[in-house]
Design a protein around this motif. Structure first.
Motif, PDB file in Angstrom:
ATOM      1  N   LEU A 103       0.832  -1.204   0.000  1.00 53.24           N
ATOM      2  CA  LEU A 103       0.000   0.000   0.000  1.00 53.24           C
ATOM      3  C   LEU A 103       0.868   1.256   0.000  1.00 53.24           C
ATOM      4  O   LEU A 103       0.539   2.255  -0.654  1.00 53.24           O
ATOM      5  N   ALA A 104       1.993   1.209   0.716  1.00 45.62           N
ATOM      6  CA  ALA A 104       2.930   2.342   0.701  1.00 45.62           C
ATOM      7  C   ALA A 104       3.543   2.535  -0.682  1.00 45.62           C
ATOM      8  O   ALA A 104       3.819   3.668  -1.091  1.00 45.62           O
ATOM      9  N   VAL A 105       3.756   1.440  -1.415  1.00 48.84           N
ATOM     10  CA  VAL A 105       4.222   1.558  -2.807  1.00 48.84           C
ATOM     11  C   VAL A 105       3.173   2.275  -3.641  1.00 48.84           C
ATOM     12  O   VAL A 105       3.490   3.190  -4.414  1.00 48.84           O
ATOM     13  N   ALA A 106       1.912   1.886  -3.484  1.00 48.21           N
ATOM     14  CA  ALA A 106       0.833   2.526  -4.240  1.00 48.21           C
ATOM     15  C   ALA A 106       0.757   4.016  -3.936  1.00 48.21           C
ATOM     16  O   ALA A 106       0.563   4.838  -4.841  1.00 48.21           O
ATOM     17  N   ALA A 107       0.922   4.377  -2.664  1.00 43.72           N
ATOM     18  CA  ALA A 107       0.834   5.785  -2.277  1.00 43.72           C
ATOM     19  C   ALA A 107       1.950   6.614  -2.901  1.00 43.72           C
ATOM     20  O   ALA A 107       1.762   7.805  -3.169  1.00 43.72           O
ATOM     21  N   ALA A 108       3.116   5.991  -3.130  1.00 46.49           N
ATOM     22  CA  ALA A 108       4.264   6.718  -3.682  1.00 46.49           C
ATOM     23  C   ALA A 108       4.395   6.570  -5.195  1.00 46.49           C
ATOM     24  O   ALA A 108       5.289   7.165  -5.799  1.00 46.49           O
ATOM     25  N   LEU A 109       3.514   5.790  -5.813  1.00 46.73           N
ATOM     26  CA  LEU A 109       3.631   5.474  -7.237  1.00 46.73           C
ATOM     27  C   LEU A 109       3.505   6.723  -8.113  1.00 46.73           C
ATOM     28  O   LEU A 109       2.637   7.560  -7.910  1.00 46.73           O
ATOM     29  N   ARG A 110       4.384   6.809  -9.098  1.00 40.59           N
ATOM     30  CA  ARG A 110       4.339   7.907 -10.064  1.00 40.59           C
ATOM     31  C   ARG A 110       3.728   7.399 -11.368  1.00 40.59           C
ATOM     32  O   ARG A 110       4.139   6.372 -11.889  1.00 40.59           O
ATOM     33  N   GLY A 111       2.766   8.149 -11.886  1.00 39.18           N
ATOM     34  CA  GLY A 111       2.134   7.762 -13.137  1.00 39.18           C
ATOM     35  C   GLY A 111       2.910   8.285 -14.335  1.00 39.18           C
ATOM     36  O   GLY A 111       3.906   8.989 -14.183  1.00 39.18           O
ATOM     37  N   PRO A 112       2.482   7.920 -15.511  1.00 39.15           N
ATOM     38  CA  PRO A 112       1.334   7.051 -15.761  1.00 39.15           C
ATOM     39  C   PRO A 112       1.658   5.581 -15.515  1.00 39.15           C
ATOM     40  O   PRO A 112       2.811   5.162 -15.631  1.00 39.15           O
ATOM     41  N   ALA A 113       0.626   4.808 -15.163  1.00 38.38           N
ATOM     42  CA  ALA A 113       0.800   3.376 -14.941  1.00 38.38           C
ATOM     43  C   ALA A 113      -0.566   2.711 -15.001  1.00 38.38           C
ATOM     44  O   ALA A 113      -1.605   3.343 -14.787  1.00 38.38           O
ATOM     45  N   THR A 114      -0.546   1.419 -15.310  1.00 39.82           N
ATOM     46  CA  THR A 114      -1.729   0.572 -15.175  1.00 39.82           C
ATOM     47  C   THR A 114      -1.510  -0.312 -13.965  1.00 39.82           C
ATOM     48  O   THR A 114      -0.446  -0.929 -13.827  1.00 39.82           O
ATOM     49  N   VAL A 115      -2.484  -0.364 -13.072  1.00 37.73           N
ATOM     50  CA  VAL A 115      -2.349  -1.137 -11.837  1.00 37.73           C
ATOM     51  C   VAL A 115      -3.488  -2.147 -11.741  1.00 37.73           C
ATOM     52  O   VAL A 115      -4.672  -1.792 -11.816  1.00 37.73           O
ATOM     53  N   ILE A 116      -3.107  -3.411 -11.576  1.00 36.95           N
ATOM     54  CA  ILE A 116      -4.047  -4.514 -11.365  1.00 36.95           C
ATOM     55  C   ILE A 116      -3.877  -4.965  -9.922  1.00 36.95           C
ATOM     56  O   ILE A 116      -2.750  -5.230  -9.473  1.00 36.95           O
ATOM     57  N   THR A 117      -4.965  -5.064  -9.168  1.00 35.53           N
ATOM     58  CA  THR A 117      -4.838  -5.427  -7.764  1.00 35.53           C
ATOM     59  C   THR A 117      -6.088  -6.142  -7.262  1.00 35.53           C
ATOM     60  O   THR A 117      -7.192  -5.923  -7.778  1.00 35.53           O
TER      61      THR A 117
END
Length: 255
Positions: A103-117
């Motif tokens: 979840l901390a990775v998601a909070a720091a993620l820089r776009g653009p990106a496609t995320v499957i979860t």
């Protein structure tokens, strides 16, 4: 020190040290051993701590729900999340596992990106991001772990492919590999690995040198491991690319 602050300190200290005696904790807090015992009894009732053989006190990680585990090592998890996110190329398609460190990775993620979860927390974290194409895997809802699992989740995962999977960990052992406490979670993790070109694993030191009943993968299946302390037990001949991001001792901040 107020009781809530003492108990927070106890959890932080146990997170850092692994286990401690009542006498050690009393000396650090500058309170009586009886005060520490009363706090520990309350933490035991909440399923957060347990007595080991010999009277030492340790965290009871397998018994903790997701909320309890999320409260541990927040600074460390935030730092690990930032370290992983900084390595993800822009435009990547990612599979993000459940868990507070991912979840901390998601909070720091820089776009653009496609995320499957399959994690509702990860999905909520990214739901307002216009630069993230979000795909939430459905299935059977596990309220304790706050994730979807089961046959429907596995069927949906089989339809996707990703550049990188970022897995969390229930337990990591140098010889026994990555393992999960719940069979359904282990199945989803294995499917995430199968759907991804690169396999990344992020974990704090509480997960190291432990094992749970359900095998996810051998460590040789992991391409990059992000941890917060050197892991001597891994040895010199491991093929895993280990990234260590060190943090100050959070358990000392109340002194």
């Amino acid at each position: 020190m107020h009781k809530a602050a003492r108990q927070r300190y106890l959890l932080d200290s146990l997170s850092e040290k692994g286990q401690m005696s009542v006498a050690e904790l009393a000396a650090k807090l500058r309170v009586s051993a009886d005060t520490v015992r009363r706090d520990l009894v309350e933490l035991e009732r909440q399923g957060l701590a347990q007595k080991n053989h010999g009277g030492a006190i340790a965290l009871d990680l397998p018994a903790m729900n997701r909320q309890g585990r999320n409260s541990l090592l927040p600074q460390t998890k935030r730092g690990l999340g930032e370290a992983v996110a900084a390595e993800i190329p822009a435009g990547s398609t990612l599979i993000l596992d459940a868990g507070s460190t991912v979840l901390a990775v998601a909070a720091a993620l820089r776009g653009p990106a496609t995320v499957i979860t399959a994690s509702l927390d990860v999905a909520q974290c990214l739901s307002e991001r216009s630069d993230i194409h979000l795909i939430l895997l459905g299935g059977s809802w596990d309220a304790r772990q706050r994730l979807f699992a089961g046959s429907a989740t596995l069927a949906m995962l089989a339809r996707y492919r990703a550049d990188i999977v970022v897995l969390g960990a229930c337990a990591i052992h140098a010889q026994l590999g990555l393992s999960a406490s719940q069979e359904a979670d282990g199945e989803v993790k294995r499917a995430m690995l199968a759907a991804s070109a690169q396999h990344w694993l992020v974990a704090d030191h509480l997960k190291l040198n432990h094992c749970e009943p359900h095998l996810v993968a051998e460590l040789s299946a992991i391409d990059r491991l992000f941890i917060d302390r050197p892991w001597d037990e891994l040895g010199e001949h491991s093929t895993v690319d280990v990234n260590v991001t060190a943090f100050p001792n959070a358990g000392e901040r109340y002194d």
